[in-house]
Scaffold this motif. Sequence first.
Motif, PDB file in Angstrom:
ATOM      1  N   GLY A   1      -6.357  -6.329  -4.770  1.00  9.75           N
ATOM      2  CA  GLY A   1      -7.867  -5.978  -4.826  1.00  9.75           C
ATOM      3  C   GLY A   1      -7.907  -4.942  -3.796  1.00  9.75           C
ATOM      4  N   ILE A   2      -7.332  -4.775  -2.708  1.00  5.63           N
ATOM      5  CA  ILE A   2      -7.284  -3.833  -1.580  1.00  5.63           C
ATOM      6  C   ILE A   2      -7.226  -2.629  -2.050  1.00  5.63           C
ATOM      7  CG2 ILE A   2      -6.552  -3.273   0.677  1.00  5.63           C
ATOM      8  CD1 ILE A   2      -6.391  -6.114   1.460  1.00  5.63           C
ATOM      9  N   ARG A   3      -5.829  -2.452  -2.905  1.00  9.13           N
ATOM     10  CA  ARG A   3      -5.627  -1.246  -3.370  1.00  9.13           C
ATOM     11  C   ARG A   3      -6.678  -0.585  -4.293  1.00  9.13           C
ATOM     12  NH1 ARG A   3      -1.003  -3.010  -6.088  1.00  9.13           N
ATOM     13  NH2 ARG A   3      -1.510  -1.584  -7.845  1.00  9.13           N
ATOM     14  N   GLN A   4      -7.285  -1.600  -5.287  1.00  7.06           N
ATOM     15  CA  GLN A   4      -8.598  -1.242  -6.151  1.00  7.06           C
ATOM     16  C   GLN A   4      -9.586  -0.698  -5.196  1.00  7.06           C
ATOM     17  OE1 GLN A   4      -9.265  -4.512  -8.674  1.00  7.06           O
ATOM     18  NE2 GLN A   4      -7.685  -4.369  -9.614  1.00  7.06           N
ATOM     19  N   ALA A   5      -9.967  -1.393  -4.185  1.00  9.37           N
ATOM     20  CA  ALA A   5     -11.064  -0.853  -3.370  1.00  9.37           C
ATOM     21  C   ALA A   5     -10.743   0.453  -2.918  1.00  9.37           C
ATOM     22  CB  ALA A   5     -11.138  -1.972  -2.186  1.00  9.37           C
ATOM     23  N   LEU A   6      -9.470   0.694  -2.443  1.00 11.17           N
ATOM     24  CA  LEU A   6      -9.433   1.995  -1.751  1.00 11.17           C
ATOM     25  C   LEU A   6      -9.168   3.088  -2.846  1.00 11.17           C
ATOM     26  CD1 LEU A   6      -6.739   1.206   0.973  1.00 11.17           C
ATOM     27  CD2 LEU A   6      -9.160   1.386   1.123  1.00 11.17           C
ATOM     28  N   ASP A   7      -8.732   2.695  -3.980  1.00 13.15           N
ATOM     29  CA  ASP A   7      -8.598   3.708  -5.095  1.00 13.15           C
ATOM     30  C   ASP A   7     -10.086   4.236  -5.816  1.00 13.15           C
ATOM     31  OD1 ASP A   7      -6.200   3.839  -4.540  1.00 13.15           O
ATOM     32  OD2 ASP A   7      -5.638   2.414  -6.203  1.00 13.15           O
TER      33      ASP A   7
ATOM     34  N   LEU B   1       0.820  -1.184   0.180  1.00 10.51           N
ATOM     35  CA  LEU B   1      -0.031   0.048   0.057  1.00 10.51           C
ATOM     36  C   LEU B   1       0.807   1.349   0.064  1.00 10.51           C
ATOM     37  CD1 LEU B   1      -2.649  -1.092   2.538  1.00 10.51           C
ATOM     38  CD2 LEU B   1      -2.793  -0.894   0.252  1.00 10.51           C
ATOM     39  N   ALA B   2       1.865   1.267   0.846  1.00 14.21           N
ATOM     40  CA  ALA B   2       2.785   2.278   0.728  1.00 14.21           C
ATOM     41  C   ALA B   2       3.416   2.722  -0.320  1.00 14.21           C
ATOM     42  CB  ALA B   2       3.863   2.146   1.973  1.00 14.21           C
ATOM     43  N   GLN B   3       3.835   1.683  -1.195  1.00 11.78           N
ATOM     44  CA  GLN B   3       4.614   1.760  -2.458  1.00 11.78           C
ATOM     45  C   GLN B   3       3.673   2.015  -3.537  1.00 11.78           C
ATOM     46  OE1 GLN B   3       6.784  -2.110  -2.885  1.00 11.78           O
ATOM     47  NE2 GLN B   3       8.440  -1.272  -1.560  1.00 11.78           N
ATOM     48  N   HIS B   4       2.387   1.364  -3.571  1.00 15.82           N
ATOM     49  CA  HIS B   4       1.825   1.752  -5.019  1.00 15.82           C
ATOM     50  C   HIS B   4       0.591   2.691  -4.609  1.00 15.82           C
ATOM     51  CE1 HIS B   4       3.767  -1.464  -6.972  1.00 15.82           C
ATOM     52  NE2 HIS B   4       3.803  -2.240  -5.882  1.00 15.82           N
ATOM     53  N   GLY B   5       0.298   2.894  -3.038  1.00 11.27           N
ATOM     54  CA  GLY B   5      -0.939   3.653  -3.037  1.00 11.27           C
ATOM     55  C   GLY B   5      -0.495   5.146  -2.829  1.00 11.27           C
ATOM     56  N   GLY B   6       0.676   5.221  -2.402  1.00 10.16           N
ATOM     57  CA  GLY B   6       1.212   6.862  -2.232  1.00 10.16           C
ATOM     58  C   GLY B   6       0.531   7.558  -0.837  1.00 10.16           C
ATOM     59  N   GLN B   7      -0.130   6.954  -0.050  1.00  7.95           N
ATOM     60  CA  GLN B   7      -0.841   7.450   1.078  1.00  7.95           C
ATOM     61  C   GLN B   7      -0.106   7.049   2.336  1.00  7.95           C
ATOM     62  OE1 GLN B   7      -2.337   5.061  -0.818  1.00  7.95           O
ATOM     63  NE2 GLN B   7      -4.352   4.959  -0.033  1.00  7.95           N
ATOM     64  N   ARG B   8      -0.407   7.768   3.531  1.00  2.02           N
ATOM     65  CA  ARG B   8       0.140   7.307   4.801  1.00  2.02           C
ATOM     66  C   ARG B   8      -0.473   6.114   5.223  1.00  2.02           C
ATOM     67  NH1 ARG B   8       2.859  10.570   8.628  1.00  2.02           N
ATOM     68  NH2 ARG B   8       2.171  12.383   7.312  1.00  2.02           N
ATOM     69  N   VAL B   9       0.326   5.057   5.840  1.00  2.00           N
ATOM     70  CA  VAL B   9      -0.375   3.887   6.233  1.00  2.00           C
ATOM     71  C   VAL B   9       0.125   3.641   7.647  1.00  2.00           C
ATOM     72  CG1 VAL B   9      -0.553   1.291   5.737  1.00  2.00           C
ATOM     73  CG2 VAL B   9      -0.133   2.783   3.701  1.00  2.00           C
ATOM     74  N   GLU B  10      -0.774   3.252   8.416  1.00  4.19           N
ATOM     75  CA  GLU B  10      -0.425   2.935  10.000  1.00  4.19           C
ATOM     76  C   GLU B  10      -1.041   1.753  10.452  1.00  4.19           C
ATOM     77  OE1 GLU B  10      -0.956   6.416  12.689  1.00  4.19           O
ATOM     78  OE2 GLU B  10       0.052   8.052  10.917  1.00  4.19           O
ATOM     79  N   SER B  11      -0.207   1.114  11.204  1.00  2.00           N
ATOM     80  CA  SER B  11      -0.827  -0.408  11.739  1.00  2.00           C
ATOM     81  C   SER B  11      -0.989   0.208  13.160  1.00  2.00           C
ATOM     82  CB  SER B  11       0.101  -1.308  11.532  1.00  2.00           C
ATOM     83  OG  SER B  11       0.595  -1.536  10.254  1.00  2.00           O
ATOM     84  N   LEU B  12      -2.102  -0.582  13.852  1.00  2.00           N
ATOM     85  CA  LEU B  12      -2.460  -0.253  15.309  1.00  2.00           C
ATOM     86  C   LEU B  12      -2.382  -1.585  15.792  1.00  2.00           C
ATOM     87  CD1 LEU B  12      -5.442   2.221  14.915  1.00  2.00           C
ATOM     88  CD2 LEU B  12      -3.065   2.869  15.380  1.00  2.00           C
ATOM     89  N   ASN B  13      -2.125  -1.715  17.045  1.00  4.03           N
ATOM     90  CA  ASN B  13      -2.244  -2.822  17.989  1.00  4.03           C
ATOM     91  C   ASN B  13      -3.167  -2.581  19.018  1.00  4.03           C
ATOM     92  OD1 ASN B  13      -0.095  -4.506  17.014  1.00  4.03           O
ATOM     93  ND2 ASN B  13       1.433  -4.032  18.407  1.00  4.03           N
ATOM     94  N   TYR B  14      -4.033  -3.482  19.470  1.00  8.29           N
ATOM     95  CA  TYR B  14      -4.695  -3.435  20.512  1.00  8.29           C
ATOM     96  C   TYR B  14      -4.408  -4.724  21.370  1.00  8.29           C
ATOM     97  CZ  TYR B  14      -7.587  -6.781  17.785  1.00  8.29           C
ATOM     98  OH  TYR B  14      -8.129  -7.927  16.895  1.00  8.29           O
ATOM     99  N   SER B  15      -4.755  -4.875  22.823  1.00  7.46           N
ATOM    100  CA  SER B  15      -4.141  -5.752  23.488  1.00  7.46           C
ATOM    101  C   SER B  15      -4.772  -6.973  23.506  1.00  7.46           C
ATOM    102  CB  SER B  15      -4.431  -5.336  25.149  1.00  7.46           C
ATOM    103  OG  SER B  15      -4.259  -6.376  25.914  1.00  7.46           O
ATOM    104  N   PRO B  16      -4.087  -8.200  23.381  1.00 10.68           N
ATOM    105  CA  PRO B  16      -4.426  -9.461  23.329  1.00 10.68           C
ATOM    106  C   PRO B  16      -5.334  -9.891  24.492  1.00 10.68           C
ATOM    107  CG  PRO B  16      -2.160  -9.671  23.928  1.00 10.68           C
ATOM    108  CD  PRO B  16      -2.513  -8.043  23.554  1.00 10.68           C
ATOM    109  N   LEU B  17      -5.315  -8.919  25.472  1.00 11.76           N
ATOM    110  CA  LEU B  17      -6.086  -9.096  26.806  1.00 11.76           C
ATOM    111  C   LEU B  17      -7.541  -8.550  26.661  1.00 11.76           C
ATOM    112  CD1 LEU B  17      -3.611  -8.703  29.605  1.00 11.76           C
ATOM    113  CD2 LEU B  17      -4.231 -10.873  28.438  1.00 11.76           C
ATOM    114  N   THR B  18      -7.796  -8.061  25.326  1.00 14.60           N
ATOM    115  CA  THR B  18      -9.173  -7.225  25.237  1.00 14.60           C
ATOM    116  C   THR B  18     -10.217  -8.276  25.404  1.00 14.60           C
ATOM    117  OG1 THR B  18      -8.035  -5.332  23.806  1.00 14.60           O
ATOM    118  CG2 THR B  18     -10.262  -5.948  23.457  1.00 14.60           C
TER     119      THR B  18
END
Length: 285
Positions: A264-270, A99-116
């Motif tokens: 497919g995800i890139r197409q969905a976002l584009d 996504l970062a290479q082909h989409g050109g937009q900022r990409v961020e990954s979030l963690n939530y606790s496994p104890l959620t």
Amino acid sequence: MKVTEVLLEPFLPFCRRFLPSRLAGLSLALLKSTALEAAILAGHLLLYPTGLTPERRPAVPPAEPDGTARLPVRAAPPVVLLHGFIDNRSVFVLLRRTLAQHGGQRVESLNYSPLTCDIRTAAELLGRHVEEICERTGSGRVDIVGHSLGGLIARYYVQRLGGDLRVRTLVTLGTPHSGTRVAPLADAHPIVRQMRPGSPVIEELARPAPGCRTRFVSFWSELDSLMEPVETARVDHPDLLATNVRVTGVGHLALPVHPAIATGIRQALDETHPEERIAGGLTVA
């Protein structure tokens, strides 16, 4: 996919000889999918420790001096990646790079606790993260890609907590939108019970949602062993603008990893209307 075919090559004549053609075809696809899932699981176990710590947030680039040429930047919302149950952001290493290479937009990954232990609480935390991202980047909206439970958390945020004001497109990968019956013994964990058909959370998501602004794109696989039935990974709601993409040839773990699905995800976002290109299904094996 060539690797799995080589591994299974000695067994192909046996399967074709002793199984009916249709059953043999299904069995071969299942064997390939299982081999691919095993390889992905082994790789993910190696990468898992790298995703335990929160991601370092990229600094907003400083303003360019007057007269300095600036490279064109796509006017696309940031993309937020949200992992599944007992997992972390390391599952998105390949997708994030694509996504970062082909989409050109900022990409961020979030963690939530496994104890959620509650999808609602996790959705509220996601909402706070989204607000922080919007404030930091200056963007009014974001796109979200959620794998498995991550997609359900994101959907709850969008549909029940007003997140449709912030989320332009929600892409889900193998998410139990209608609940899954797999692994009954896992009901000891409260968040697993919330992912069962008929749970209070699933019933909340089935309620009317008039005027929801978010577009939904759900990728679901006929070989997803964690979705029971497999169609539960579809978004079927009369008030939601949803595109369901049937994926052939991969299992649950491969959904956030396979390059064809990443495309497919890139197409969905584009695309403004992603169903124009991918609604017919996606064959990756």
